[in-house]
Design an enzyme around this catalytic site. Structure first.
Site, PDB file in Angstrom:
ATOM      1  N   HIS A 181       0.863  -1.186   0.000  1.00 21.91           N
ATOM      2  CA  HIS A 181       0.000   0.000   0.000  1.00 21.91           C
ATOM      3  C   HIS A 181       0.896   1.232   0.000  1.00 21.91           C
ATOM      4  O   HIS A 181       1.695   1.420   0.929  1.00 21.91           O
ATOM      5  CB  HIS A 181      -0.922  -0.008   1.224  1.00 21.91           C
ATOM      6  CG  HIS A 181      -1.842  -1.187   1.258  1.00 21.91           C
ATOM      7  ND1 HIS A 181      -1.929  -2.052   2.331  1.00 21.91           N
ATOM      8  CD2 HIS A 181      -2.687  -1.659   0.318  1.00 21.91           C
ATOM      9  CE1 HIS A 181      -2.809  -3.003   2.064  1.00 21.91           C
ATOM     10  NE2 HIS A 181      -3.297  -2.791   0.848  1.00 21.91           N
TER      11      HIS A 181
ATOM     12  N   GLU B  82       2.044  -4.644  11.228  1.00 19.55           N
ATOM     13  CA  GLU B  82       1.511  -3.278  11.308  1.00 19.55           C
ATOM     14  C   GLU B  82       2.358  -2.489  12.304  1.00 19.55           C
ATOM     15  O   GLU B  82       2.277  -2.706  13.506  1.00 19.55           O
ATOM     16  CB  GLU B  82       0.048  -3.320  11.752  1.00 19.55           C
ATOM     17  CG  GLU B  82      -0.866  -4.091  10.846  1.00 19.55           C
ATOM     18  CD  GLU B  82      -1.151  -3.390   9.521  1.00 19.55           C
ATOM     19  OE1 GLU B  82      -1.746  -4.036   8.644  1.00 19.55           O
ATOM     20  OE2 GLU B  82      -0.787  -2.217   9.368  1.00 19.55           O
TER      21      GLU B  82
HETATM   22  O1  LIG Z   1      -5.681   0.068   8.506  1.00 21.36           O
HETATM   23  C1  LIG Z   1      -6.295  -0.618   7.683  1.00 21.36           C
HETATM   24  O2  LIG Z   1      -7.543  -0.590   7.551  1.00 21.36           O
HETATM   25  C2  LIG Z   1      -5.553  -1.574   6.776  1.00 21.36           C
HETATM   26  C3  LIG Z   1      -4.066  -1.650   7.081  1.00 21.36           C
HETATM   27  C4  LIG Z   1      -3.546  -2.719   6.179  1.00 21.36           C
HETATM   28  O3  LIG Z   1      -3.218  -2.490   5.044  1.00 21.36           O
HETATM   29  N1  LIG Z   1      -3.668  -3.931   6.711  1.00 21.36           N
HETATM   30  C5  LIG Z   1      -3.506  -5.103   5.875  1.00 21.36           C
HETATM   31  C6  LIG Z   1      -3.756  -6.331   6.716  1.00 21.36           C
HETATM   32  C7  LIG Z   1      -3.511  -7.574   5.897  1.00 21.36           C
HETATM   33  C8  LIG Z   1      -3.825  -8.835   6.689  1.00 21.36           C
HETATM   34  O4  LIG Z   1      -4.974  -8.940   7.170  1.00 21.36           O
HETATM   35  O5  LIG Z   1      -2.921  -9.699   6.795  1.00 21.36           O
HETATM   36  C9  LIG Z   1      -4.536  -5.056   4.736  1.00 21.36           C
HETATM   37  O6  LIG Z   1      -5.676  -4.654   5.013  1.00 21.36           O
HETATM   38  O7  LIG Z   1      -4.186  -5.453   3.620  1.00 21.36           O
HETATM   39 ZN    ZN Z   2      -1.284  -1.898   4.331  1.00 20.96          ZN
END
Ligand SMILES: O=C(O)CCC(=O)N[C@@H](CCC(=O)O)C(=O)O
Ligand code: ZN
EC number: 3.5.1.96
Length: 343
Positions: A60, A221
């Site tokens: 991202h 994160e």
């Molecule tokens: O803060 C958010 O809403 C998304 C942050 C982020 O990009 N988190 C990943 C987590 C991936 C996973 O669940 O392994 C995503 O949403 O892609």
């Molecule tokens: Zn992300």
């Protein structure tokens, strides 16, 4: 060729959807650098250890702290400041999204792995890039020296919202395989004491590496989304230092494992947005890990009310704007660390 290595991140951003030529450079310390593509750098020491490590960022493009960290580590490897003990694949996954300072250009790349990039008839550059990245991961792990190898993948992110637990990692669905104490200790050294345990397969990058190559893989994160230059790098120092140790030291040592230092949360619900008419039943600025109780209304999706099913059900990654069919909310419940099958 000097431009490629003088600032790999900038060169990558100047070739945001790829570069057809490969570049090679051998450093004075014998470390070999190979650029397979824009944002795809393989680092191999003269005498590699038994770890094959993927460190990825910019899945991202607006999540800049991991990008800054990876860029600094890469440039310190190139300058000789950073030692290298193992093979490392650095991936700057979505340079085009970096250039527009957005999470993605057309489609969330972190929902396109494990072949999802080729499902349905939708076509876009993020799908093409996700497929290429899958190929680079396979090429990296499969081209390792013979013998017993230890595979790792840390996919570095930052979260859109505040979080009551600032740093946390998502452990891919293990389908009954055990969790590894050493990975919990590594993440704790990175400042990540909180682990979400996915209970189903996903199309995320970390699940792809875990499930396809047996890598110890996590979405990590590290903090909150900020623009370049606005990250307080002191907030990420433990993570950067530990990643540098992982790359530069043959073996890492940690204090004895203490389950009390780790906070484990098991997935309770994944609420996917099924209708245009979807809303979350809490304010946009409610922090990750805010807890709700059984019967609390969490979301309304096309008139269907979705409720918390447990007391102490914590919300994660709430996002009412996701594409139809994608995850709008993950909820988790605390589980004792000692309840896990740990090896
Ligand atoms: O803060 C958010 O809403 C998304 C942050 C982020 O990009 N988190 C990943 C987590 C991936 C996973 O669940 O392994 C995503 O949403 O892609
Ligand atoms: Zn992300």
């Amino acid at each position: 060729m000097d431009q490629v290595f003088s600032n790999f991140l900038n060169w990558t951003r100047e070739h945001e959807w790829g570069y057809p030529e490969q570049f090679n450079k051998t450093l004075d310390n014998g470390t070999r650098l190979t650029v397979w593509d824009s944002g795809v750098l393989v680092v191999e020491p003269e005498q590699p250890g038994d770890k094959d490590i993927i460190i990825s960022c910019a899945v991202h493009g607006n999540e800049t702290a991991p990008i800054e960290i990876c860029s600094d580590i890469i440039q310190d490897i190139i300058s000789g400041e950073q030692t290298v003990a193992h093979r490392v694949l650095f991936l700057i996954a979505n340079p085009a999204s970096i250039n527009i300072e957005q999470r993605f250009v057309e489609e969330n790349m972190n929902r396109l792995f494990s072949g999802a990039h080729s499902q349905g008839d939708k076509q876009n550059k993020e799908r093409e890039r996700a497929k290429e990245i899958e190929g680079y991961c396979e090429r990296f792990y499969e081209s390792a020296p013979k013998g017993e190898r230890r595979r790792y993948h840390y996919d570095l992110h930052t979260a859109i919202r505040d979080s009551q637990r600032e740093k946390f990692a998502v452990h891919p669905f293990t389908d009954g395989k055990p969790y590894h104490r050493e990975q919990l200790q590594f993440l704790l050294a990175c400042g990540v004491d909180t682990i979400l345990l996915n209970q189903q397969s996903t199309t995320t990058f970390s699940y792809f590496s875990y499930n396809t190559f047996g890598a110890q893989a996590f979405t990590v994160e590290l903090g909150k989304v900020k623009k370049f230059g606005e990250n307080n790098r002191a907030d990420f120092q433990a993570a950067e230092d530990t990643l540098r140790r992982l790359v530069g030291e043959s073996e890492l040592s940690f204090p004895p494992f203490d389950p009390e230092q780790h906070f484990m949360f098991a997935e309770a619900q994944t609420i996917n947005r099924q209708h245009e008419d979807f809303e979350l039943n809490f304010a946009d600025d409610v922090a990750n890990f805010t807890a709700f109780d059984k019967g609390d209304l969490l979301a309304i999706d096309g008139g269907e009310h979705r409720y918390a099913q447990h007391d102490g059900e914590h919300i994660i990654f709430p996002n009412a704007q996701v594409a139809l069919g994608q995850r709008a909310l993950l909820t988790v419940i605390r589980v004792p660390t000692n309840s896990l099958d740990l090896v």
